[in-house]
Design an enzyme around this catalytic site. Structure first.
Site, PDB file in Angstrom:
ATOM      1  N   GLY A 169      -2.382   1.724   4.730  1.00  0.00           N
ATOM      2  CA  GLY A 169      -1.079   2.321   4.549  1.00  0.00           C
ATOM      3  C   GLY A 169      -1.163   3.711   3.948  1.00  0.00           C
ATOM      4  O   GLY A 169      -2.228   4.344   3.927  1.00  0.00           O
ATOM      5  N   ARG A 171      -1.262   4.884   0.925  1.00  0.00           N
ATOM      6  CA  ARG A 171      -2.265   5.125  -0.106  1.00  0.00           C
ATOM      7  C   ARG A 171      -3.656   5.240   0.512  1.00  0.00           C
ATOM      8  O   ARG A 171      -4.440   6.119   0.133  1.00  0.00           O
ATOM      9  CB  ARG A 171      -2.263   4.011  -1.161  1.00  0.00           C
ATOM     10  CG  ARG A 171      -3.204   4.308  -2.334  1.00  0.00           C
ATOM     11  CD  ARG A 171      -3.243   3.185  -3.358  1.00  0.00           C
ATOM     12  NE  ARG A 171      -3.937   3.598  -4.578  1.00  0.00           N
ATOM     13  CZ  ARG A 171      -5.239   3.529  -4.776  1.00  0.00           C
ATOM     14  NH1 ARG A 171      -6.035   3.055  -3.811  1.00  0.00           N
ATOM     15  NH2 ARG A 171      -5.777   3.919  -5.906  1.00  0.00           N
ATOM     16  N   CYS A 172      -3.977   4.361   1.455  1.00  0.00           N
ATOM     17  CA  CYS A 172      -5.286   4.413   2.106  1.00  0.00           C
ATOM     18  C   CYS A 172      -5.522   5.758   2.787  1.00  0.00           C
ATOM     19  O   CYS A 172      -6.656   6.232   2.847  1.00  0.00           O
ATOM     20  CB  CYS A 172      -5.403   3.310   3.158  1.00  0.00           C
ATOM     21  SG  CYS A 172      -5.467   1.638   2.511  1.00  0.00           S
ATOM     22  N   MET A 173      -4.455   6.361   3.313  1.00  0.00           N
ATOM     23  CA  MET A 173      -4.590   7.580   4.101  1.00  0.00           C
ATOM     24  C   MET A 173      -4.578   8.842   3.256  1.00  0.00           C
ATOM     25  O   MET A 173      -4.504   9.945   3.809  1.00  0.00           O
ATOM     26  CB  MET A 173      -3.463   7.654   5.134  1.00  0.00           C
ATOM     27  CG  MET A 173      -3.501   6.576   6.187  1.00  0.00           C
ATOM     28  SD  MET A 173      -2.279   6.835   7.504  1.00  0.00           S
ATOM     29  CE  MET A 173      -0.738   6.729   6.583  1.00  0.00           C
ATOM     30  N   ASN A 190       0.834  -1.199   0.000  1.00  0.00           N
ATOM     31  CA  ASN A 190       0.000   0.000   0.000  1.00  0.00           C
ATOM     32  C   ASN A 190       0.873   1.255   0.000  1.00  0.00           C
ATOM     33  O   ASN A 190       0.992   1.954   0.995  1.00  0.00           O
ATOM     34  CB  ASN A 190      -0.947  -0.030   1.206  1.00  0.00           C
ATOM     35  CG  ASN A 190      -2.083   0.950   1.044  1.00  0.00           C
ATOM     36  OD1 ASN A 190      -2.048   2.060   1.559  1.00  0.00           O
ATOM     37  ND2 ASN A 190      -3.100   0.550   0.304  1.00  0.00           N
TER      38      ASN A 190
END
Length: 399
Positions: free
Chosen positions: A384, A386-388, A341
């Site tokens: 991770g 990218r998710c945030m 991620n």
């Protein structure tokens, strides 16, 4: 200001983050499972880690917008305030007496105070005027308005496709109210005035972590635990109709916590390179969807290996694959710890959690510069870099 994203790796200009706050402090051993966290994070350390993340982006010229600031701004607009207050009060669990009391409580709050309640929730003990059957039967540890600790993962509730934004339809009950906030921000904040919405809450389940912009006109959509096939179809139809894509790859993934989204097993780090969980690299399949000619129907090609389908759609010979770990045990550990991620700031430049030592080494051997981020507390919600992050502006790769 023009907002535009046509890839995962174009030079990042503006990004939407949410600095974890009081909503994260609401997690306890009693509720962390239902609120989708695998542990109880140390909030102060999580905030430090997030501040380092934001600083790393700013140091490389990225404009960082915070969801809480945008929300506070729109709550100063009467129509937006009414909309968001009504959304909270529509919860059928409240009952008439408690609904009226909560409504009066919210009406007395200034925009910043109301933003805090909408994000962090309202605890039983915080409503001093509570009365009636529902209030009396609530446990003192219960929430009248549930907190939203997963706001941290701004990628899921909205994703930009070209110059339009998809405000998604989240599958898990604990997250459903997140999109009421992002929906209001994109529709009411002056910064986004006139922005077209290619997707909206209430449509078929679709989450941003499952949507990868592989390149101009090419979108991959994972279907599994969160995004449903009907959501992928709806997004494809709308993107084709608006000229935002010519190909959508529908990619089934295992319906498991470890692989809740496509970006838990695969993200892009260059225009022709992905970091990928080796356990799925050879088995991940894709159905290629294109627009029919004139009749409005979708054309569905037989499944083929994801890497093959992606390369064809992008018009390149092959996608380079960088593995998460060199041996099965390391690969499984680092995939669980969001080794795949990554957030690309530009081609061959990405942010990754520092704990995924072998994956980061593999990236660097492949010519990818890695900005290492502490994430021991941020990762407790299974997400991770990218998710945030929700990219709002990237330098275009197309045209």
């Amino acid at each position: 200001m023009k907002h535009y994203v046509d890839s995962e790796v174009g030079r990042l200009g503006t990004v939407l983050l949410h600095r974890p706050g009081r909503e994260l402090a609401r997690l306890t051993p009693r509720n962390n499972d239902s609120l989708l966290f695998d542990g109880i994070p140390w909030v102060g350390r999580a905030q430090e880690e997030h501040d380092e993340f934001a600083s790393a982006l700013r140091d490389r010229g990225v404009e960082v917008l915070y969801l809480s600031d945008l929300l506070t701004d729109v709550l100063g607009i009467p129509a937006a305030r009414d909309e968001l207050t009504d959304a909270v009060l529509s919860d059928v669990r409240l009952g008439d007496t408690l609904r009226a009391e909560v409504g009066r409580h919210l009406a007395d709050l200034d925009p910043a105070g109301l933003a805090t309640v909408l994000m962090a929730g309202l605890a039983h003990e915080e409503l001093r005027t509570g009365s009636g059957i529902v209030y009396a039967l609530l446990d003192r540890h219960d929430f009248i308005i549930d907190p939203l600790p997963n706001l941290l993962f701004t990628r899921d509730s909205s994703v930009w496709v070209g110059n339009e934004v998809a405000v998604t339809s989240l599958a898990m009950p604990a997250r459903g109210r997140e999109t009421t906030l992002t929906h209001a921000i994109y529709r009411h904040h002056p910064r986004f005035a006139g922005t077209p919405l290619v997707y909206e809450p209430g449509l078929e389940h679709l989450e941003g972590g499952d949507v990868l912009l592989l390149g101009p006109g090419v979108i991959a959509v994972g279907v599994g635990e969160r995004t449903r096939p009907a959501g992928a179809e709806r997004l494809a139809r709308r993107c084709f109709a608006r000229g935002l894509a010519h190909t959508v790859l529908v990619v089934p993934i295992a319906q498991e916590r470890a692989t809740m989204h496509l970006d838990t097993v695969c993200t892009m780090v260059d225009v022709d390179a992905v970091v990928m969980y080796p356990n799925v690299a050879d088995t991940l399949q894709a159905w290629t969807v294109t627009a029919g000619e004139g009749d409005g129907e979708l054309r569905l090609s037989p499944p083929e290996p994801f890497l093959t389908a992606a390369a064809k759609a992008l018009g390149i010979d092959t996608l380079r694959v960088i593995d998460t770990g060199l041996d099965p045990v390391t690969a499984e550990r680092e995939q669980w710890d969001d080794g795949n991620n990554t957030l690309a700031i530009a081609p061959r430049l990405c942010v990754a959690y520092e704990r995924n030592v072998e994956t980061n080494a593999q990236l660097e051997r492949a010519g990818i510069e890695v900005i290492r981020l502490r994430g021991s507390e941020l990762g407790s919600g299974r997400g991770g870099p990218r998710c945030m992050s929700c990219p709002i502006t990237r330098a275009p790769l197309g045209g």
